[in-house]
Motif scaffolding. Structure first.
Motif, short mmCIF file in Angstrom:
data_model
loop_
_atom_site.label_atom_id
_atom_site.label_comp_id
_atom_site.label_asym_id
_atom_site.label_seq_id
_atom_site.Cartn_x
_atom_site.Cartn_y
_atom_site.Cartn_z
N ALA A 1 7.06 5.19 -0.89
CA ALA A 1 5.82 4.42 -1.02
C ALA A 1 6.09 2.99 -0.56
N LEU A 2 5.11 2.45 0.14
CA LEU A 2 5.18 1.07 0.63
C LEU A 2 3.94 0.35 0.13
N ILE A 3 4.17 -0.73 -0.59
CA ILE A 3 3.07 -1.52 -1.14
C ILE A 3 3.21 -2.93 -0.62
N GLY A 4 2.13 -3.48 -0.05
CA GLY A 4 2.27 -4.84 0.42
C GLY A 4 1.08 -5.35 1.18
N ASP A 5 1.37 -6.44 1.87
CA ASP A 5 0.34 -7.13 2.60
C ASP A 5 1.01 -7.98 3.67
N GLY A 6 0.30 -8.29 4.71
CA GLY A 6 0.77 -9.24 5.71
C GLY A 6 1.69 -8.64 6.76
N LYS A 7 2.29 -9.56 7.53
CA LYS A 7 3.13 -9.15 8.66
C LYS A 7 4.39 -8.42 8.22
N GLY A 8 4.99 -8.84 7.11
CA GLY A 8 6.18 -8.17 6.60
C GLY A 8 5.89 -6.72 6.25
N ILE B 1 8.25 -2.92 -1.90
CA ILE B 1 7.14 -3.83 -2.19
C ILE B 1 7.37 -5.08 -1.34
N VAL B 2 6.34 -5.43 -0.54
CA VAL B 2 6.49 -6.51 0.43
C VAL B 2 5.35 -7.51 0.28
N ASP B 3 5.71 -8.77 0.10
CA ASP B 3 4.74 -9.89 0.12
C ASP B 3 3.61 -9.75 -0.90
N ILE B 4 3.98 -9.38 -2.11
CA ILE B 4 3.00 -9.31 -3.21
C ILE B 4 3.53 -10.18 -4.35
N ASP B 5 2.64 -10.92 -4.99
CA ASP B 5 3.02 -11.79 -6.10
C ASP B 5 3.69 -11.00 -7.21
N ALA B 6 4.60 -11.65 -7.91
CA ALA B 6 5.41 -11.01 -8.94
C ALA B 6 4.55 -10.39 -10.05
N HIS B 7 3.44 -11.02 -10.42
CA HIS B 7 2.62 -10.47 -11.52
C HIS B 7 2.02 -9.11 -11.15
N LEU B 8 1.90 -8.82 -9.85
CA LEU B 8 1.45 -7.50 -9.40
C LEU B 8 2.64 -6.59 -9.10
N ALA B 9 3.69 -7.15 -8.51
CA ALA B 9 4.85 -6.36 -8.10
C ALA B 9 5.67 -5.84 -9.28
N ASP B 10 5.87 -6.68 -10.29
CA ASP B 10 6.76 -6.32 -11.40
C ASP B 10 6.34 -5.04 -12.13
N PRO B 11 5.05 -4.87 -12.50
CA PRO B 11 4.68 -3.63 -13.19
C PRO B 11 4.79 -2.39 -12.30
N ALA C 1 8.48 11.32 6.85
CA ALA C 1 7.42 12.34 6.81
C ALA C 1 6.46 12.14 5.66
N HIS C 2 6.94 11.60 4.54
CA HIS C 2 6.12 11.46 3.33
C HIS C 2 6.04 9.97 2.97
N LEU C 3 5.11 9.26 3.61
CA LEU C 3 4.96 7.82 3.40
C LEU C 3 3.57 7.54 2.85
N ASP C 4 3.53 6.99 1.63
CA ASP C 4 2.27 6.56 1.01
C ASP C 4 2.21 5.04 1.15
N THR C 5 1.12 4.53 1.72
CA THR C 5 1.00 3.07 1.89
C THR C 5 -0.18 2.56 1.07
N TYR C 6 0.02 1.40 0.47
CA TYR C 6 -1.00 0.76 -0.35
C TYR C 6 -1.02 -0.73 -0.03
N THR C 7 -2.22 -1.29 0.00
CA THR C 7 -2.36 -2.73 0.23
C THR C 7 -2.94 -3.38 -1.02
N LEU C 8 -3.09 -4.69 -0.97
CA LEU C 8 -3.65 -5.40 -2.12
C LEU C 8 -5.04 -4.91 -2.49
N SER C 9 -5.78 -4.42 -1.50
CA SER C 9 -7.14 -3.95 -1.78
C SER C 9 -7.18 -2.55 -2.39
N ASN C 10 -6.03 -1.84 -2.38
CA ASN C 10 -6.00 -0.51 -3.00
C ASN C 10 -4.64 -0.24 -3.64
#
Length: 192
Positions: free
Chosen positions: A25-32, A70-80, A46-55
């Motif tokens: 799983a890849l969670i993030g936002d932006g160029k990174g 987890i890429v380029d997301i504030d700690a209060h969202l990333a930590d949990p 083959a099995h990649l789930d991607t999520y952005t700040l909007s979802n």
């Protein structure tokens, strides 16, 4: 001894994962985030789930994920999100937050199935990048073809009953005969 056990705690374990067998799983936002997504897709995941700040995913959506970036997301969202994945045994990397990384992203050079990686355990990505650029010039695209030729020879030797030790000796002899690399005794020593 204490020195030895301390070394074990700080040592890295380099592994390569089969991109067809691992759910990531890849969670993030932006160029990174976009760079990491492209890198994972190029690697053949083959099995990649991607999520952005909007979802952002729920803990339930992350169930079964084995590796989380987890890429380029504030700690209060990333930590949990990181905690939810760790609780189920996932490996987590919160990019550029070293204490939140169970693994680090190496700088890499890919030449077919030959993969050269450089890691500084997250301490200096810039140094790893500089070494990667050096390796790119030292190990050009022809190395992928060289590996394939060696692999075919190794399969033949193995079919003829050669032991593991003999395979290593035969491989080294083939590399020396082609002069692809300096022999160990020819390797230059560098000053510290």
């Amino acid at each position: 001894s204490k020195a030895f056990s301390h070394r074990l705690v700080t040592a890295m374990i380099p592994i390569t994962l089969d991109p067809q067998r691992v759910r990531i799983a890849l969670i993030g936002d932006g160029k990174g985030f976009e760079r990491r997504r492209e890198w994972l897709l190029e690697a053949g995941v083959a099995h990649l789930d991607t999520y952005t700040l909007s979802n952002l995913p729920s803990s339930e959506a992350l169930r079964g994920v084995q590796v989380l970036w987890i890429v380029d997301i504030d700690a209060h969202l990333a930590d949990p999100l990181a905690a939810a994945c760790r609780a189920q045994g996932s490996l987590v990397n919160v990019e550029d937050v070293r204490h939140q990384c169970d693994f680090h992203n190496p700088a890499l050079v890919r030449r077919g199935d030959l993969l050269l990686t450089v890691s500084t355990n997250g301490k200096s990505p810039g140094l790893a990048s500089r070494i990667r650029k050096h390796l790119e010039t030292e190990f050009g695209p022809e190395w992928g073809q060289r590996l394939e030729r060696l692999a075919r020879k190794r399969d033949l030797w193995r079919a003829r009953g050669q032991s593991f030790g003999q395979l290593i000796k035969l491989t080294n002899a083939a590399i020396d005969a082609k002069r692809w690399l300096p022999r160990r005794e020819e390797s230059p020593r560098r000053a510290a």
